[in-house]
Design a protein around this motif. Structure first.
Motif, mmCIF file in Angstrom:
data_model
loop_
_atom_site.group_PDB
_atom_site.id
_atom_site.type_symbol
_atom_site.label_atom_id
_atom_site.label_comp_id
_atom_site.label_asym_id
_atom_site.label_seq_id
_atom_site.Cartn_x
_atom_site.Cartn_y
_atom_site.Cartn_z
ATOM 1 N N ASP A 186 0.819 -1.215 0.000
ATOM 2 C CA ASP A 186 0.000 0.000 0.000
ATOM 3 C C ASP A 186 0.854 1.267 0.000
ATOM 4 O O ASP A 186 0.677 2.160 0.846
ATOM 5 N N TRP A 187 1.732 1.370 -0.981
ATOM 6 C CA TRP A 187 2.582 2.551 -1.068
ATOM 7 C C TRP A 187 1.785 3.810 -1.409
ATOM 8 O O TRP A 187 2.229 4.931 -1.143
ATOM 9 N N ALA A 188 0.584 3.635 -1.973
ATOM 10 C CA ALA A 188 -0.240 4.808 -2.284
ATOM 11 C C ALA A 188 -0.600 5.590 -1.032
ATOM 12 O O ALA A 188 -0.784 6.811 -1.082
ATOM 13 N N TYR A 189 -0.708 4.904 0.096
ATOM 14 C CA TYR A 189 -1.054 5.569 1.358
ATOM 15 C C TYR A 189 0.176 5.961 2.166
ATOM 16 O O TYR A 189 0.084 6.787 3.070
ATOM 17 N N SER A 190 1.324 5.412 1.853
ATOM 18 C CA SER A 190 2.492 5.495 2.734
ATOM 19 C C SER A 190 2.949 6.915 3.030
ATOM 20 O O SER A 190 3.576 7.171 4.070
ATOM 21 N N TRP A 191 2.661 7.860 2.131
ATOM 22 C CA TRP A 191 3.115 9.233 2.365
ATOM 23 C C TRP A 191 2.363 9.902 3.509
ATOM 24 O O TRP A 191 2.890 10.826 4.146
ATOM 25 N N VAL A 192 1.145 9.448 3.793
ATOM 26 C CA VAL A 192 0.336 10.083 4.840
ATOM 27 C C VAL A 192 0.979 9.933 6.219
ATOM 28 O O VAL A 192 1.148 10.932 6.939
ATOM 29 N N PRO A 193 1.346 8.697 6.644
ATOM 30 C CA PRO A 193 1.987 8.568 7.959
ATOM 31 C C PRO A 193 3.442 9.039 7.990
ATOM 32 O O PRO A 193 4.100 8.927 9.021
ATOM 33 N N ILE A 194 3.933 9.560 6.888
ATOM 34 C CA ILE A 194 5.239 10.233 6.891
ATOM 35 C C ILE A 194 5.032 11.744 7.021
ATOM 36 O O ILE A 194 5.542 12.391 7.931
ATOM 37 N N LEU A 195 4.245 12.296 6.097
ATOM 38 C CA LEU A 195 4.062 13.755 6.063
ATOM 39 C C LEU A 195 3.247 14.257 7.251
ATOM 40 O O LEU A 195 3.582 15.300 7.840
ATOM 41 N N GLY A 196 2.176 13.546 7.622
ATOM 42 C CA GLY A 196 1.335 13.996 8.729
ATOM 43 C C GLY A 196 2.119 14.178 10.027
ATOM 44 O O GLY A 196 2.061 15.251 10.649
ATOM 45 N N PRO A 197 2.847 13.147 10.473
ATOM 46 C CA PRO A 197 3.651 13.322 11.692
ATOM 47 C C PRO A 197 4.718 14.410 11.578
ATOM 48 O O PRO A 197 4.984 15.112 12.553
ATOM 49 N N ILE A 198 5.329 14.556 10.400
ATOM 50 C CA ILE A 198 6.317 15.624 10.240
ATOM 51 C C ILE A 198 5.650 16.990 10.420
ATOM 52 O O ILE A 198 6.169 17.865 11.126
ATOM 53 N N LEU A 199 4.486 17.172 9.799
ATOM 54 C CA LEU A 199 3.763 18.442 9.959
ATOM 55 C C LEU A 199 3.388 18.665 11.424
ATOM 56 O O LEU A 199 3.544 19.780 11.946
ATOM 57 N N GLY A 200 2.885 17.625 12.083
ATOM 58 C CA GLY A 200 2.512 17.760 13.487
ATOM 59 C C GLY A 200 3.690 18.118 14.365
ATOM 60 O O GLY A 200 3.591 18.975 15.258
ATOM 61 N N GLY A 201 4.839 17.495 14.113
ATOM 62 C CA GLY A 201 6.036 17.790 14.895
ATOM 63 C C GLY A 201 6.532 19.203 14.673
ATOM 64 O O GLY A 201 6.890 19.921 15.624
ATOM 65 N N VAL A 202 6.549 19.638 13.411
ATOM 66 C CA VAL A 202 7.008 20.987 13.096
ATOM 67 C C VAL A 202 6.068 22.032 13.695
ATOM 68 O O VAL A 202 6.518 23.042 14.268
ATOM 69 N N LEU A 203 4.758 21.808 13.599
ATOM 70 C CA LEU A 203 3.800 22.752 14.174
ATOM 71 C C LEU A 203 3.933 22.835 15.695
ATOM 72 O O LEU A 203 3.823 23.919 16.286
ATOM 73 N N ALA A 204 4.182 21.704 16.333
ATOM 74 C CA ALA A 204 4.406 21.713 17.776
ATOM 75 C C ALA A 204 5.671 22.488 18.120
ATOM 76 O O ALA A 204 5.699 23.271 19.085
ATOM 77 N N GLY A 205 6.727 22.282 17.321
ATOM 78 C CA GLY A 205 7.963 23.028 17.546
ATOM 79 C C GLY A 205 7.771 24.521 17.382
ATOM 80 O O GLY A 205 8.295 25.324 18.167
ATOM 81 N N LEU A 206 7.008 24.921 16.375
ATOM 82 C CA LEU A 206 6.720 26.343 16.160
ATOM 83 C C LEU A 206 5.893 26.916 17.313
ATOM 84 O O LEU A 206 6.141 28.047 17.760
ATOM 85 N N THR A 207 4.929 26.147 17.780
ATOM 86 C CA THR A 207 4.127 26.596 18.920
ATOM 87 C C THR A 207 5.008 26.880 20.124
ATOM 88 O O THR A 207 4.879 27.904 20.804
ATOM 89 N N TYR A 208 5.912 25.955 20.399
ATOM 90 C CA TYR A 208 6.827 26.113 21.547
ATOM 91 C C TYR A 208 7.747 27.311 21.327
ATOM 92 O O TYR A 208 7.978 28.105 22.249
ATOM 93 N N LEU A 209 8.264 27.447 20.117
ATOM 94 C CA LEU A 209 9.192 28.546 19.804
ATOM 95 C C LEU A 209 8.524 29.902 19.986
ATOM 96 O O LEU A 209 9.128 30.853 20.514
ATOM 97 N N ILE A 210 7.260 30.015 19.594
ATOM 98 C CA ILE A 210 6.559 31.296 19.634
ATOM 99 C C ILE A 210 6.050 31.635 21.033
ATOM 100 O O ILE A 210 6.143 32.779 21.488
ATOM 101 N N PHE A 211 5.517 30.647 21.743
ATOM 102 C CA PHE A 211 4.794 30.946 22.982
ATOM 103 C C PHE A 211 5.548 30.594 24.269
ATOM 104 O O PHE A 211 5.100 30.969 25.338
ATOM 105 N N TRP A 212 6.687 29.881 24.152
ATOM 106 C CA TRP A 212 7.395 29.535 25.390
ATOM 107 C C TRP A 212 8.829 30.040 25.348
ATOM 108 O O TRP A 212 9.584 29.920 24.528
#
Length: 261
Positions: free
Chosen positions: A235-261
């Motif tokens: 199922d390589w057609a789906y494989s990009w989702v559990p790669i890109l989604g977690p990367i986006l979530g991690g980066v957004l969390a890092g930005l949140t911390y950088l801006i507000f803490w």
């Protein structure tokens, strides 16, 4: 207070071992729940949640020297937040690359070990999607946009907790009476165990909550390479989702911390 120095080999070995232990327990518990004739067959979602939660705890303890990331999304989140990857390990390009490379290879090694444990059960005839499901995640309702959003939000919850809890600070050395000893909070690895279980129960229903690119990609590669009888597509057609989604979530969390803490 001194800081525990970790060599490049030590960084690689720590994250490799921790991620390997995480994945052998994680893939193993799903195999136990899904494959025919296992003792845990039809064990259900809670059994799987507990297995992954405990797998994360074991992996974090094993990789204490490097903060027990076990997950490129965590590593990237800390990098974006502008904090060290672990005490004494700055977020340089070389160190980040070592972390992520070790995590991916450790995930592949863990998946191979789990396959060896359940080899006879993988040889039995069953739905190919169940065999793939022991290695990699997949959506209950396939809609790439919504699936991506689910993985992004779930990973954001994980990484912002990591940043705010400071559980990666487990490799400090204190000196008292000329005796050095490793110190750190035991609640961190235990806390992330319950967090993983909470994410699984609250947000894991749509996609199976990869929340970790290495956790999904490494075992998916192994599924594609191993001689598993009747395994079907990886199922390589789906494989990009559990790669890109977690990367986006991690980066957004890092930005949140950088801006507000």
């Amino acid at each position: 207070m001194n800081v525990l120095a970790v060599s490049p080999a030590g960084i690689f070995g720590s994250e490799f071992l921790g991620t390997m232990l995480l994945i052998v327990l994680g893939v193993g518990v799903v195999a136990n729940a899904l494959l025919p004739k296992t003792k845990g067959h039809d064990g259900g979602w809670q059994m799987i949640d507990w297995g992954w939660g405990i797998g994360v705890m074991v992996g974090v303890f094993a990789a204490y020297r490097t903060g027990g990331h076990l997950n490129p999304a965590v590593t990237l989140g800390l990098t974006v937040a502008g904090v060290d990857l672990a005490p004494g390990i700055p977020a340089t390009f070389a160190n980040v690359s070592l972390y992520i490379g070790a995590q991916l290879l450790g995930a592949m090694a863990g998946a191979v070990l789990a396959w060896l444990v359940y080899k006879q059960h993988y040889d039995l005839e069953c739905d190919p999607s169940l065999k793939l499901g022991t290695f990699a995640t997949g959506p209950q309702i396939r809609n790439y946009g919504w699936n991506l959003l689910t993985e992004t939000i779930a990973t954001y919850v994980l990484v912002i907790w990591v940043l705010l809890s400071g559980y990666t600070n487990v490799a400090k050395i204190t000196t008292a009476d000329n005796i050095q000893e490793i110190s750190g909070s035991l609640i961190g690895p235990l806390g992330v165990t319950f967090l993983i279980m909470g994410i699984g129960n609250s947000l894991g229903g749509p996609t199976g909550y990869a929340i970790n690119p290495a956790r999904d990609l490494g075992p998916r590669i192994v599924h594609a390479l191993l001689p598993i009888k009747g395994k079907g597509s990886s199922d390589w057609a789906y494989s990009w989702v559990p790669i890109l989604g977690p990367i986006l979530g991690g980066v957004l969390a890092g930005l949140t911390y950088l801006i507000f803490w």
